[in-house]
Every structure is written in structure tokens, then in C-alpha cells.
Design an enzyme around this catalytic site. Structure first.
Site, mmCIF file in Angstrom:
data_model
loop_
_atom_site.group_PDB
_atom_site.id
_atom_site.type_symbol
_atom_site.label_atom_id
_atom_site.label_comp_id
_atom_site.label_asym_id
_atom_site.label_seq_id
_atom_site.Cartn_x
_atom_site.Cartn_y
_atom_site.Cartn_z
ATOM 1 N N GLY A 140 -46.901 -21.984 10.190
ATOM 2 C CA GLY A 140 -46.046 -22.067 11.368
ATOM 3 C C GLY A 140 -45.115 -20.882 11.505
ATOM 4 N N GLY A 142 -45.141 -18.087 8.887
ATOM 5 C CA GLY A 142 -45.389 -16.996 7.959
ATOM 6 C C GLY A 142 -46.834 -16.565 7.906
ATOM 7 N N VAL A 144 -50.108 -15.423 5.791
ATOM 8 C CA VAL A 144 -50.707 -15.789 4.508
ATOM 9 C C VAL A 144 -51.719 -14.705 4.161
ATOM 10 C CG1 VAL A 144 -52.031 -17.512 3.231
ATOM 11 C CG2 VAL A 144 -50.379 -18.239 4.966
ATOM 12 N N ASP A 272 -45.074 -32.496 8.223
ATOM 13 C CA ASP A 272 -45.998 -31.772 9.108
ATOM 14 C C ASP A 272 -47.438 -31.991 8.670
ATOM 15 O OD1 ASP A 272 -46.748 -30.243 11.264
ATOM 16 O OD2 ASP A 272 -46.495 -28.332 10.226
#
Length: 755
Positions: A140, A142, A144, A272
Site C-alpha cells: 500500500g 512501499g 518491494v 488489511d
């Protein structure tokens, strides 16, 4: 144009992004060669398997080169980002004139500069240890990255950082995620190795990154899409590749619940849960992206529609354990949704006989996603308990192999509900003859009420120690306690008192006590107890339909338990809902061979279809170690010789019954070879053989004689009736049996009497 992302119905605006979910529409990609398919041998799996809790077997997908998962630049910026600086919610990447999203620029609302590009490039070395391979995905808030740990044999790891270092909310969530990950240790939660910083010369700032375990697999969202694509190209006609199988979805749910239970025990909520945040690894399910984890009641939360509870709930209660339960319910429902119309497990067709398990899954999802959070499962442990029961049910139905575990909700019982089918007929069968009821006759409501098990005592109840003791108080003792006003705040004592009134034949008094108990059971999670006893009370009043409704309500609360389904099956049988009764009896019996009442019920439903062989087959499945093994063998004999739906037995059935009646096949009278029960059962078989005109050159020599002739049967039946006369309780009954013996004597044919 409408958005085509799962669960979203928003419109694509002039920027090319959805106004509701802030994403570009999904590209219509051609099927790729990634692992997928139906799970059948040769359909996208390696052939190896792994197990969830020892009850769900999952296929292992082949490993993929981690570098093949690196994102292409063309798909790296398909979501709208918000500014986040000082509460600003400006849209940061409207499209350029060429249609591409703008990844650098200024916020159109507050004017601050932004950059959405990955801040690490392939080949960068972070903290003198981690060599970047490329971006894998975005969470959401950042980026990766895939990297190699040069200090540990170039092992693959994942680095997670910020999209925008100026995003205050993203920075806060990254810090929170790092804090939580460092204190968590669970196999179903992604593991953190390190927290490092990297200097970005272009932006002249140090950026923080979390170093995490690399999971060789796909998210459940990717797995679902892969399964959909595989269904189009699989070519298998004996399977449905267009949906995740029900047992796989249940296995995913159990491992996710294990992670959630661990988090909840740590005083945290996930907030989430969605398919994108769950990875399917080689031999486990792993929760990733813990940026939304908070302590309840977290306000706002990071929930993602359509997996989020209502805004009203979050505003009033915040993020709670039950909101995680809701999100998981929506996630599991979504994973199976592709098969609603095409999968036999959820469609109208039921070729595998697993419709009851599919309905149990639906019941579990309905409770997990109830609008009122008080109606949901109280937590992950309760949800897992019921999903485990659904797995046992599914395994029994699909494989026909017993799959059970002791119920945590209902106490075991040795009572058999058999409608008399498992008992040797009494002497009145001959001395007071009447039109015998068919062998398919269902049990009376009173027998159902008396035979159903009781719920286990709630350990939190004030009277728990007394009621759960070794000595079971009798009904009059319990009523004495209630009369002395000893119930106090004990709902359990009131419920047991209601049962005592039912046993003593006073259902009106039972209802009065149940009304008192209702005031002590305010929480929905305990109301199933009240529903169970109300069902018993309705049976005592012969209101079978009302009882069925009560037991169905209990099943809604406890979808993984077998006992409510047994109660529903017996009520449906009594109401002549044969198909429903047979499905439910089958589900209970295939799952748990200790619930012999279900075997008898299944036998009766088969007899109602005049399927004597099918009835005997299920009665033969009663285990040899069961207390009711002999009753099942008696029932098998009677299923073969008694009238069924008004139809008499056939000669072949009677010959088979004679073989089953032999002393070496059926133990009666504590092993006595010529006891009273055996004499009566033998007389029954001989009488039916004579009535149906059985003759055979080769028959059982003990019961029918060999050869079996009409005159020979008369002699044998006469002998049986004289044996029964010696069992008579008085002269009148004895005389009646002797008269019957005289009537069947062979020599009566000389006087012209015809049988």
C-alpha cells in the site's frame, strides 16, 4: 468504462484510473505458463503434496526463478497515489499527454514535489550486504524489491521501502510494520531479518528498508487469477479448473486463522486481510504486509474494500478481532467465487455428494461476515474450530473415510435413535398381531428428543463444576435444586432443568424455564445452547417443523458440528423430507462412525426407496467395536424381511436374512446359542419365509433348513412358536402361541386347511 478489478464497480475517469479503487483496469493478458490448474496429476503441479493440520492435502506448485517475478516497467505504476503530506490527499500521478502515469512532479493540491519511482535500481548495494535485482511489487505504501544477501551465500531476500519519503502516513506505517515484525515469530507470518538504511544521492536523503524472507510463491490473488486462466487452457474434462477447490480454500483459511490467532494473542489486529496480502508458499500460507497492524480498537484501519467491514462499524467500534474475522470471511468467499456457477462443489449438481459440506462452508462465511459484529465468530480460534469441522465433513463425504475429532461443543452419548429397527420383535408381534409398520418408519419425536446429545457444560458457568462432575444428577434432583432457587445466575442449571422437565413429560414447564435461561444468555455466541434446548422442547410437543427450524439455527451458529445436522436429519426424516434427510445422515455418518444413529437413519431413508441392499450395506459399516454393532446386525435382518413401503420381502432377501441370523454371524443373549432373543428373531425369519413362499435347494440349514421346502418351513416355524410359548408371561399369551403353532403344523393340510 467500468473498472474490471475484482469487487470494484467504479468508473474509469479521464485520467485512466478508477475513481473508486484508484487503479487502472486490469490488462486483458494472455494466459502465461505459471503454475496453476486443477491440482490433478499432470495439471500444473509437481505431484508432491503438503498437509494443513493433517486434514487437508495441498498440491505443491513447481518453484520459479525469483528473477522471473520482477515487475516490468510498463506495469509498475498502474495505481493512483495520494500525497499524504500534512494530511493532503491530492492525486499524485495523473496521466501525461501520452497516456502514461506521471511518476515525478508536484502535487496538484498542495504543490509539493513527489517521486513515485523505485528508489533502488538493479545492481544497487544496500547496507553493503543486499544486492538489488529489481522491483517485485508495491504494498500500500512501499516498494518491494528482490535482492541477494551477499553475506549469506547470495540467498534471496525481500527489501520493502517507501514509495514517497515525504509521505508521513507511509513513514508511520513503515515504522509500525518494522516494530511489529521484529516481535512476531510465527510460521504463517513473514519473517524479518534486518532493518537497514540506504542513502539516495539524487534526493539527498536516507531511506529505510525492512529486510524480509523471500516467499517462493504467489499471492492468493495471483493464484486465483492463474486458476481462472488455467481453466481455459487445461483441457481436462473430468475436473473443473475454473475455481479453487473447496478443500484448498479451507486449508488456506485454517493457516490464515493460525496467524490471526497468534496476532490476536499478542494484542494486535491485522486490519488489511485480502488475497493480495497472503502468499501461497511451497508448503505454507504466509501473511505479508503488516503495515496495517494495530492494537484494538484501532481507529480508521487500513481495510481494503470489498474485504472491509462497514464504515459505520469501524467508526463505532474501530478495528477489532471480529473485523479481522469479517475480512477473512470475505477473502475465502472471494477465492471460491469463481466456481459458484461452474464448480460442482457449489453448483446445483452434486456428483461427489458433498453439497452438505459446501452448505456448511456457506454457513461459516455467513456467520463470519454478519453485519452485526456480535453475531460473528468471537475470534480466530472459534472460526478455525468450525472450519476444521467443515473439513472433516468434506473429507468424509469426498473420500468415504471417517474423518472426525471429538466435539468441543457436545458431550458424547451412547443412546441409539433407531425407531426400533435394531431390536428383536417382542412376543406381541405374534400374540397381538397388527399391520406391522414398515421398516422405514422414522423415530417418534419423543425418541429423537431423548436420544440427542446434550451440549457440553460451559466452563464459565457458576454451576459448571457441579454439572460437569462424574455423577450425573437425575431429573428430579435437578428440579429440586431449581425449586430451592439454587439456580442463581447459572444458565446451565436452568437448561438442564428444562431437560429434566422434558424427561418427566412436562414440556410447558420446560418452556417456562427456557425463558428464564434466555435472560442469562445475552451474547449471540451462547444462544445456540438455547436454540438446542428449544428444539428438544418442540420435539416433546410433536412440533417437529419448529424443532427443525431451531436446529437449523444452531447449525448456522456451529456449521462445523455434526450433532445439529443429525438433529436436522431426524426431523427431516420425520417430516418425510427424504432427500434432505438422506444427505444430512450421509454427511454425519461418513464423517463419524461413532454416531450410529445416523447409520440407522441412512438405512431407513434407503428403505424408503425400497433399497434393501443399500440399507444393509450401511448397517454393515457399523464398526465391530461399536456398542451398537449387534443392533445394526439385527436391523440388517429386519431390513431384509420386514415390509418396506407396503411391499413384502422377496425370497432372495429372506434367504440372505437367514444367513445373517446364524449364531456365528449375530451375537445375541450374551452369546447364548439358543436364547430368547434369538428364538424370536429366528421365528420372524421363518414366518416371513413361509409367507413369501421361499423354497431353495441350498439354504441356511440352521434357520430355514437345507433344502428349504414348504413343509420343512412349517415344521421349523412350529418348533419356533412352541419355543416362544415357553417365553410367555402368562397362560393367555402361551395359549395364543401354541394355537399358532398348531395352525402351521404340516398335518393340518390333510384336513383341507390352506395357509
Amino acid at each position: 468504462m467500468r473498472c474490471n478489478r475484482p469487487g470494484c464497480t467504479g468508473e474509469i475517469d479521464e485520467t485512466g484510473f478508477c475513481g473508486e479503487c484508484n487503479h487502472r483496469p486490469l490488462p486483458q493478458a494472455a494466459p502465461d505458463a505459471s503454475p496453476g490448474g486443477c491440482g490433478a496429476p499432470g495439471c500444473g503441479t509437481t505431484g508432491r503434496q503438503w498437509s494443513v493440520n493433517g486434514i487437508v492435502t495441498m498440491p505443491t506448485w513447481p518453484s520459479r526463478d525469483p528473477t522471473s517475478r520482477i515487475m516490468a516497467q510498463s506495469t509498475a505504476f498502474d495505481a493512483v497515489r495520494r500525497c499524504g503530506r500534512d494530511g493532503c490527499d491530492g492525486r499524485l500521478n495523473p496521466v501525461t499527454a501520452s497516456g502514461a502515469p506521471r511518476v515525478r512532479g508536484f502535487c496538484p493540491k498542495c504543490g509539493k514535489s513527489f517521486s513515485l519511482e523505485p528508489r533502488l535500481k538493479p545492481g544497487d548495494l544496500v547496507a553493503d550486504q543486499y544486492r538489488i535485482e529489481g522491483p517485485l511489487a508495491r504494498s500500500g505504501f512501499g516498494w518491494v524489491f528482490l535482492a541477494r544477501d551477499e553475506h549469506l551465500d547470495n540467498r534471496y531476500v525481500v527489501l520493502k521501502g517507501l514509495v514517497n519519503a515525504n509521505d508521513a502516513r507511509a513513514a508511520e506505517m513503515a515504522v509500525r510494520e518494522r516494530q511489529y515484525l521484529t516481535r512476531l515469530d510465527h510460521p504463517n507470518i513473514v519473517r524479518i531479518y534486518n532493518a537497514v538504511t540506504h542513502y539516495d544521492a539524487e534526493m539527498d536523503e536516507h531511506l529505510g528498508y525492512i529486510v524480509m524472507d523471500y516467499i517462493d510463491g504467489d499471492s492468493l490473488q495471483q493464484s486465483r487469477l492463474t486458476a481462472l486462466r488455467a481453466g481455459a487452457r487445461c483441457g481436462r474434462r473430468d475436473v473443473d479448473c475454473a475455481a479453487m477447490p473447496l478443500d484448498h480454500v479451507l486449508g488456506y483459511g485454517l493457516q490464515i486463522l493460525a496467524a490471526l490467532e497468534y496476532l490476536h494473542d499478542q494484542g494486535l489486529v491485522y486490519c488489511d486481510l485480502k488475497p493480495d496480502n497472503v502468499m501461497r508458499g511451497a508448503d505454507r500460507i504466509v501473511l505479508i504486509d503488516l503495515g496495517g497492524v494495530t492494537e484494538p480498537p484501532g481507529r480508521g484501519g487500513a481495510f481494503t474494500p470489498p474485504f472491509a467491514p462497514s464504515k459505520e462499524e469501524l467508526k463505532e467500534h474501530g478495528a477489532t478481532v471480529r473485523s479481522d474475522v469479517f475480512s477473512l470471511g470475505k477473502t475465502l468467499e472471494y477465492l471460491l467465487r469463481a466456481g459458484v456457477d461452474r464448480s460442482p462443489e457449489l453448483g446445483r449438481a452434486d456428483p461427489g455428494g458433498i453439497s452438505v459440506a459446501a452448505e456448511s462452508f456457506r454457513r461459516a462465511i455467513r456467520r463470519a461476515t454478519a453485519d452485526d459484529l456480535e453475531d460473528r465468530f468471537a475470534g480466530a480460534a472459534e472460526f478455525a474450530e468450525q472450519l476444521t469441522g467443515v473439513v472433516h465433513e468434506l473429507n468424509g463425504l469426498r473420500h468415504g473415510i471417517e474423518s472426525r475429532a471429538p466435539s468441543a461443543r457436545f458431550a458424547p452419548t451412547s443412546r441409539l435413535i433407531d425407531a426400533g429397527l435394531g431390536s428383536v420383535p417382542p412376543l406381541t408381534r405374534w400374540t397381538a398381531p397388527a399391520d406391522p409398520a414398515g421398516a422405514e418408519r422414522p423415530p417418534e419425536p419423543e425418541e429423537i428428543m431423548a436420544g440427542l446429545p446434550l451440549p457440553r457444560v460451559d466452563p464459565a458457568d457458576p454451576a459448571a463444576r457441579y454439572l460437569a462432575g462424574g455423577d450425573d444428577p437425575g431429573p428430579r434432583e435437578l428440579l429440586g435444586l431449581l425449586a430451592a432457587d439454587s439456580a442463581g445466575d447459572s444458565a446451565e442449571l436452568l437448561l438442564r432443568g428444562a431437560r429434566a422437565h422434558l424427561e418427566l413429560g412436562d414440556p410447558d414447564a420446560a418452556w417456562e424455564i427456557l425463558d428464564r435461561a434466555a435472560a442469562l444468555l445475552p451474547e449471540p455466541g451462547h444462544r445456540w445452547r438455547l436454540g438446542w434446548f428449544r428444539g428438544l422442547a418442540a420435539l416433546a410437543q410433536h412440533r417437529t417443523k419448529a424443532a427443525l427450524d431451531q436446529f437449523a439455527g444452531v447449525c448456522d451458529m456451529l456449521p462445523g458440528e455434526a450433532e445439529p445436522k443429525l438433529a436436522m436429519a431426524l426431523c427431516a426424516e420425520s417430516l418425510q423430507q427424504s432427500d434432505r434427510a438422506e444427505r444430512l445422515h450421509t454427511a454425519v455418518w461418513r464423517r463419524d462412525r461413532s454416531m450410529v444413529s445416523a447409520a440407522f437413519g441412512l438405512a431407513r431413508t434407503r428403505l424408503a426407496r425400497q433399497d434393501r441392499d443399500g440399507a444393509v450395506a450401511v448397517l454393515d459399516e457399523v464398526p465391530a467395536i461399536s456398542l451398537h454393532r449387534d443392533a445394526a446386525r439385527i436391523a440388517a435382518v429386519r431390513a431384509l424381511v420386514e415390509p418396506v413401503v407396503g411391499h413384502a420381502a422377496q425370497p432372495a432377501d429372506v434367504l440372505r436374512a437367514a444367513t445373517l441370523t446364524r449364531p456365528d454371524r449375530l451375537r445375541l443373549d450374551h452369546g447364548e446359542p439358543d436364547g430368547k432373543a434369538r428364538q424370536r428373531l429366528t421365528a420372524l425369519v421363518r414366518q416371513i419365509a413361509l409367507d413369501t413362499g421361499v423354497t431353495a435347494a441350498a439354504a441356511d440349514p440352521v434357520v430355514l433348513g437345507s433344502p428349504c421346502t414348504r413343509n420343512g418351513l412349517r415344521d421349523l416355524l412350529e418348533r419356533s412358536l412352541r419355543d416362544l410359548a415357553r417365553q410367555a408371561a402368562g397362560p393367555d399369551e402361551s395359549d395364543a402361541l401354541v394355537d399358532l403353532a398348531n395352525r402351521v403344523r404340516t398335518r393340518t393340510l390333510l384336513t383341507g386347511w390352506r395357509h
